[in-house]
Write a protein that holds these residues in place. Structure first.
Motif, PDB file in Angstrom:
ATOM      1  N   PHE A  82      -7.827   3.409   4.915  1.00 43.15           N
ATOM      2  CA  PHE A  82      -7.207   4.210   4.177  1.00 43.15           C
ATOM      3  C   PHE A  82      -8.297   5.597   3.513  1.00 43.15           C
ATOM      4  CE2 PHE A  82      -5.160   0.158   3.720  1.00 43.15           C
ATOM      5  CZ  PHE A  82      -3.919   0.513   3.942  1.00 43.15           C
ATOM      6  N   GLU A  93       1.046  -1.411  -0.019  1.00 47.61           N
ATOM      7  CA  GLU A  93      -0.112   0.057   0.190  1.00 47.61           C
ATOM      8  C   GLU A  93       0.874   1.134  -0.013  1.00 47.61           C
ATOM      9  OE1 GLU A  93      -3.317   0.150  -0.077  1.00 47.61           O
ATOM     10  OE2 GLU A  93      -3.993  -1.855   0.360  1.00 47.61           O
ATOM     11  N   ASN A 114      -0.536   4.494  -1.256  1.00 49.13           N
ATOM     12  CA  ASN A 114      -1.797   4.925  -0.800  1.00 49.13           C
ATOM     13  C   ASN A 114      -1.779   5.586   0.732  1.00 49.13           C
ATOM     14  OD1 ASN A 114      -3.027   3.851  -3.198  1.00 49.13           O
ATOM     15  ND2 ASN A 114      -2.978   1.840  -2.262  1.00 49.13           N
TER      16      ASN A 114
END
Length: 389
Positions: free
Chosen positions: A256, A167, A170
């Motif tokens: 997120f 990730e 992100n």
């Protein structure tokens, strides 16, 4: 290390504590993956000798000078070098005889050897949360400069670390640290006033050393973890929150910016995050017990009671204000826990001691490493002076 036949050489700083012992169990179960090159202990010479005879490290260090001769003579027939004293910890950390340091020394004492290892370009499996609480900015900056990975061993930070794999690009909206709530979940101050050491040392879900067990009972552990998470994952104070999750199956979560939440789960067993950090980036097979969803089980979540467990508020204040305040918080807390474990102060007195020390010590906005060491010493002296002899 693309060649899988090459063993990862591990240095365990704090091998006789709870994390150190469990790490050695993990290594013992995976002899083709790891070798033990360094073992250090503060004062438990008997266990250190046992470990050294079994794992045959290159070097052992006993922190307590007075125990040097016992360790030296017990290992005299072995090709093991023996050193003693606090300085030796730093000197050995700077040696080029290992690939990864498991930083498992409890408290502020773990900071200097960890900084030496980072300066030496060694990967860190970080089990010592105080290191980042005390001087997170300096430690992280140094790790970036030396391109050193810091892989967290705390179950909560390991969980976040695992959720972030893949990730990297992100953005994190927030991180949720789960807390079991400890043995006194739901209790009020009139109950906590009378809590004694032996009661506080009984944790419902985790088996840990004395310091972290008391910190879990007061929720200071979660406060220290908030500060640690900020540094490990480059977060703003407002991006870290705590939720009580009594079952300890979800070890922490990441939300997120699309609102999606990743959680890392498993039975509460410290050997899991230890094994993950040592073996990283590879997951290693094991026969640990597995969590079974078919068992009738409910996972619950609630807000922490910060009116009763004020340590979490003090830690949040330190997190928000930054500077040397987390260092002062940690130092005062180490003294408070030490005194409580010796029945010198009561359970709720620990929080008062930390609060008064935070109010008393001068605030430094951007401390140097030296100023962190000075703040630590001054906070300890002041906290100790509050304890009635």
């Amino acid at each position: 290390m693309s060649n899988t036949s090459v063993k990862k050489r591990i240095a365990i700083f704090g091998s006789t504590g709870s994390i150190g012992k469990q790490a050695l169990e993990v290594i013992d179960a995976n002899p083709s993956a790891f070798s033990v090159e360094v073992l250090t202990a503060h004062s438990n010479d008997e266990l250190l000798i046992k470990q050294a005879l079994h794992f045959k490290p290159d070097i052992v260090v006993i922190g307590d000078d007075k125990k040097y001769t016992q360790v030296k003579s017990a290992l005299s027939g072995q090709p093991i070098k023996v050193f003693a004293g606090e300085k030796a910890l730093e000197e050995v950390a700077a040696m080029d005889i290992y690939d990864m340091m498991l930083a498992a020394i409890v408290g502020f004492a773990g900071l200097r050897p960890t900084l030496k290892a980072i300066g030496n370009g060694k990967a860190i499996a970080l089990a010592n949360k105080e290191t980042l609480v005390v001087a997170g900015d300096i430690v992280i900056q140094k790790a970036l400069e030396h391109k050193v990975p810091i892989i967290p061993v705390d179950s909560e930070h390991s969980a976040i670390f695992q959720c972030l794999i893949g990730e990297t690009r992100n953005r994190i909206e927030k991180v949720v640290l789960t807390a079991s709530g400890g043995p006194f979940l739901g209790k009020k101050p009139n109950f906590l006033v009378n809590v004694k050491r032996d009661h506080a040392l009984q944790h419902p879900n985790w088996s840990m050393g004395a310091k972290i067990t008391i910190d879990s009972a007061t929720l200071m552990n979660k406060g220290l973890e908030l500060i640690e998470a900020k540094w490990l994952f480059g977060l703003q104070p407002g991006q870290v929150q705590v939720v009580i999750h009594p079952q300890s199956i979800i070890h922490s979560m990441v939300m997120f910016e699309d609102g999606s939440i990743k959680a890392q789960m498993g039975l509460p067993d410290m050997k899991l995050p230890i094994q993950y950090a040592l073996g990283f980036p590879r997951r290693m097979a094991n026969n640990f017990p597995r969590y079974d969803f078919r068992k009738p089980n409910t996972l619950t979540f609630e807000e922490p009671d910060t009116r009763t467990f004020r340590n979490l508020l003090l830690a949040t204040e330190a997190l928000n204000k930054g500077g040397n305040l987390p260092c002062v918080l940690n130092a005062a807390n180490e003294i408070a826990v030490f005194a409580f474990l010796r029945n010198r102060i009561g359970f709720l007195d620990m929080t008062d001691l930390v609060e008064r020390t935070m109010q008393e010590l001068p605030f430094i906005e951007r401390p140097t490493l030296e100023e962190y060491f000075e703040s630590d010493g001054e906070a300890r002296n002041f906290a100790a002076s509050l304890i009635k002899l």
